[in-house]
Design a protein around this motif. Structure first.
Motif, PDB file in Angstrom:
ATOM      1  N   ALA A  48       1.281  -1.243  -0.084  1.00 23.75           N
ATOM      2  CA  ALA A  48      -0.328  -0.035   0.313  1.00 23.75           C
ATOM      3  C   ALA A  48       1.261   1.566  -0.227  1.00 23.75           C
ATOM      4  O   ALA A  48       1.858   1.141   0.564  1.00 23.75           O
ATOM      5  CB  ALA A  48      -1.473  -0.089   0.903  1.00 23.75           C
ATOM      6  N   SER A  49       0.013   2.319  -0.694  1.00 25.68           N
ATOM      7  CA  SER A  49       0.935   3.836  -0.397  1.00 25.68           C
ATOM      8  C   SER A  49       0.883   4.283   1.407  1.00 25.68           C
ATOM      9  O   SER A  49       0.013   4.307   1.836  1.00 25.68           O
ATOM     10  CB  SER A  49       0.572   4.413  -1.036  1.00 25.68           C
ATOM     11  OG  SER A  49      -0.418   4.562  -0.884  1.00 25.68           O
ATOM     12  N   LEU A  50       1.989   4.769   1.100  1.00 23.42           N
ATOM     13  CA  LEU A  50       2.484   5.575   2.656  1.00 23.42           C
ATOM     14  C   LEU A  50       1.830   7.035   2.328  1.00 23.42           C
ATOM     15  O   LEU A  50       3.122   7.474   1.797  1.00 23.42           O
ATOM     16  CB  LEU A  50       3.282   5.187   3.236  1.00 23.42           C
ATOM     17  CG  LEU A  50       3.452   6.242   4.838  1.00 23.42           C
ATOM     18  CD1 LEU A  50       2.087   5.760   6.141  1.00 23.42           C
ATOM     19  CD2 LEU A  50       4.641   5.559   5.372  1.00 23.42           C
ATOM     20  N   GLU A  51       1.133   7.361   3.344  1.00 22.44           N
ATOM     21  CA  GLU A  51       1.566   9.128   3.349  1.00 22.44           C
ATOM     22  C   GLU A  51       1.100   9.238   5.234  1.00 22.44           C
ATOM     23  O   GLU A  51       0.132   9.492   5.189  1.00 22.44           O
ATOM     24  CB  GLU A  51       0.535  10.583   2.172  1.00 22.44           C
ATOM     25  CG  GLU A  51       0.133  11.369   2.916  1.00 22.44           C
ATOM     26  CD  GLU A  51       0.175  12.342   1.653  1.00 22.44           C
ATOM     27  OE1 GLU A  51      -0.342  11.735   0.525  1.00 22.44           O
ATOM     28  OE2 GLU A  51       0.478  13.753   1.769  1.00 22.44           O
ATOM     29  N   ARG A  54       6.164  10.503   2.142  1.00 18.73           N
ATOM     30  CA  ARG A  54       5.331   9.023   2.006  1.00 18.73           C
ATOM     31  C   ARG A  54       6.324   8.082   1.189  1.00 18.73           C
ATOM     32  O   ARG A  54       7.437   8.503   1.534  1.00 18.73           O
ATOM     33  CB  ARG A  54       5.105  10.465   0.511  1.00 18.73           C
ATOM     34  CG  ARG A  54       4.065  11.557   0.726  1.00 18.73           C
ATOM     35  CD  ARG A  54       3.993  11.924  -0.904  1.00 18.73           C
ATOM     36  NE  ARG A  54       4.577  12.291  -1.992  1.00 18.73           N
ATOM     37  CZ  ARG A  54       4.823  13.844  -2.359  1.00 18.73           C
ATOM     38  NH1 ARG A  54       3.505  14.026  -1.998  1.00 18.73           N
ATOM     39  NH2 ARG A  54       5.000  14.549  -3.209  1.00 18.73           N
ATOM     40  N   LYS A  55       5.744   7.342   0.539  1.00 17.74           N
ATOM     41  CA  LYS A  55       6.665   5.397   0.467  1.00 17.74           C
ATOM     42  C   LYS A  55       5.437   5.645  -0.630  1.00 17.74           C
ATOM     43  O   LYS A  55       4.338   5.290  -0.211  1.00 17.74           O
ATOM     44  CB  LYS A  55       6.763   4.909   1.167  1.00 17.74           C
ATOM     45  CG  LYS A  55       7.468   4.083   1.289  1.00 17.74           C
ATOM     46  CD  LYS A  55       8.234   2.922   1.777  1.00 17.74           C
ATOM     47  CE  LYS A  55       9.523   2.375   1.391  1.00 17.74           C
ATOM     48  NZ  LYS A  55      10.691   1.803   2.020  1.00 17.74           N
ATOM     49  N   PRO A  56       5.845   4.954  -1.673  1.00 16.53           N
ATOM     50  CA  PRO A  56       4.698   4.611  -2.658  1.00 16.53           C
ATOM     51  C   PRO A  56       4.159   3.131  -2.353  1.00 16.53           C
ATOM     52  O   PRO A  56       3.077   2.706  -3.016  1.00 16.53           O
ATOM     53  CB  PRO A  56       5.564   4.199  -4.616  1.00 16.53           C
ATOM     54  CG  PRO A  56       7.107   5.103  -3.750  1.00 16.53           C
ATOM     55  CD  PRO A  56       7.340   5.162  -2.923  1.00 16.53           C
ATOM     56  N   SER A  57       5.614   1.809  -1.604  1.00 19.01           N
ATOM     57  CA  SER A  57       4.958   0.502  -1.666  1.00 19.01           C
ATOM     58  C   SER A  57       5.688   0.590  -0.270  1.00 19.01           C
ATOM     59  O   SER A  57       6.378   0.504  -0.727  1.00 19.01           O
ATOM     60  CB  SER A  57       5.163   0.241  -3.048  1.00 19.01           C
ATOM     61  OG  SER A  57       4.737  -1.548  -2.168  1.00 19.01           O
ATOM     62  N   VAL A  58       4.419   0.719   0.741  1.00 16.98           N
ATOM     63  CA  VAL A  58       5.248  -0.336   2.079  1.00 16.98           C
ATOM     64  C   VAL A  58       5.461  -1.797   2.235  1.00 16.98           C
ATOM     65  O   VAL A  58       4.786  -2.638   2.447  1.00 16.98           O
ATOM     66  CB  VAL A  58       4.505   0.600   2.973  1.00 16.98           C
ATOM     67  CG1 VAL A  58       4.221   1.736   3.608  1.00 16.98           C
ATOM     68  CG2 VAL A  58       3.305  -0.447   3.192  1.00 16.98           C
TER      69      VAL A  58
END
Lengths: 112, 114
Positions: free
Chosen positions: B17-20, B77-81
């Motif tokens: 999943a993406s993270l913000e 942010r990170k696109p894919s945790v």
């Protein structure tokens, strides 16, 4: 390798006792800091020093003192430990004029 | 005095999943901004920092943060945790006034389920 160490890593004490937590860094950093970390509060600054013989109060300094007799060490003293001082304590250091801080491994203190 | 607000105390995500993570600060002057990470049982480590220049800052382990001055924000942010990103994340601000103290937010605990 240069590093920052804290001792002890774990400490149990009784209310009213004096406790000293050690912090030692080998980076020759001028700036040193003490924080406490509590659930729901993040890290809060207790005391800091910009060099030998310099000490300053932080946000939560009541009940704590520090002294800076050399560049490498900034011991934190709890004059008369209270249960409210049960916490995890982190020491950090940074170069003079630089804002990036490097943290020690922490000391977990329990005051009974 | 400056202050830092982190929007979420806990975030739970599945792997990939993406993270913000949100971070807002209050200070009218020039600031330096930081994200630190604390893995379980470990000390704080610097993830990334912003002092000046390109407002999009890249850090270690695929993290990035964007400084939006008009919003007083510095979101991480990170696109894919990954499961190994499970940790507590702290935003911090230093008022660029010549003093080196940091003000930290209360932290966001990220739990990534495999």
């Amino acid at each position: 390798d240069a590093e920052i160490t804290q001792s002890p890593r774990h400490k149990i004490t009784e209310t009213g006792r004096q406790v000293t937590l050690a912090c030692h860094q080998t980076w020759n950093h001028n700036n040193m800091f003490w924080y406490r970390q509590d659930l729901g509060h993040g890290l809060r600054l207790i005391h800091y020093s910009y060099g030998v013989q310099d000490t300053n109060k932080g946000e939560v300094s009541d009940g704590y003192s520090v002294s800076r007799s050399n560049t490498e060490d900034l011991p934190l003293t709890l004059e008369s430990a209270a249960s409210s001082q049960t916490s995890v304590y982190f020491c950090a250091s940074s170069k003079a004029g630089e804002e990036t801080q490097y943290f020690g491994p922490g000391t977990r203190l329990l005051v009974l | 005095a400056q202050s830092v607000s982190q929007h979420n105390h806990h975030v739970i995500l599945s792997e990939a999943a993406s993270l913000e993570l949100g971070c807002n600060y209050s200070y009218g002057g020039t600031v330096n901004l930081f994200w630190y990470v604390q893995y379980p049982g470990q000390h704080l480590q610097l993830l990334l920092k912003y002092f000046s220049g390109d407002p999009l800052v890249k850090g270690i382990k695929g993290f990035e943060a964007e400084f939006i001055k008009s919003k007083f924000s510095f979101n991480l942010r990170k696109p894919s945790v990954q499961w190994s990103d499970t940790a507590e994340y702290f935003c911090a601000v230093n008022a660029n006034s010549g003093y080196s103290t940091l003000t930290f937010g209360k932290g966001t605990m990220l739990l990534v389920s495999p």
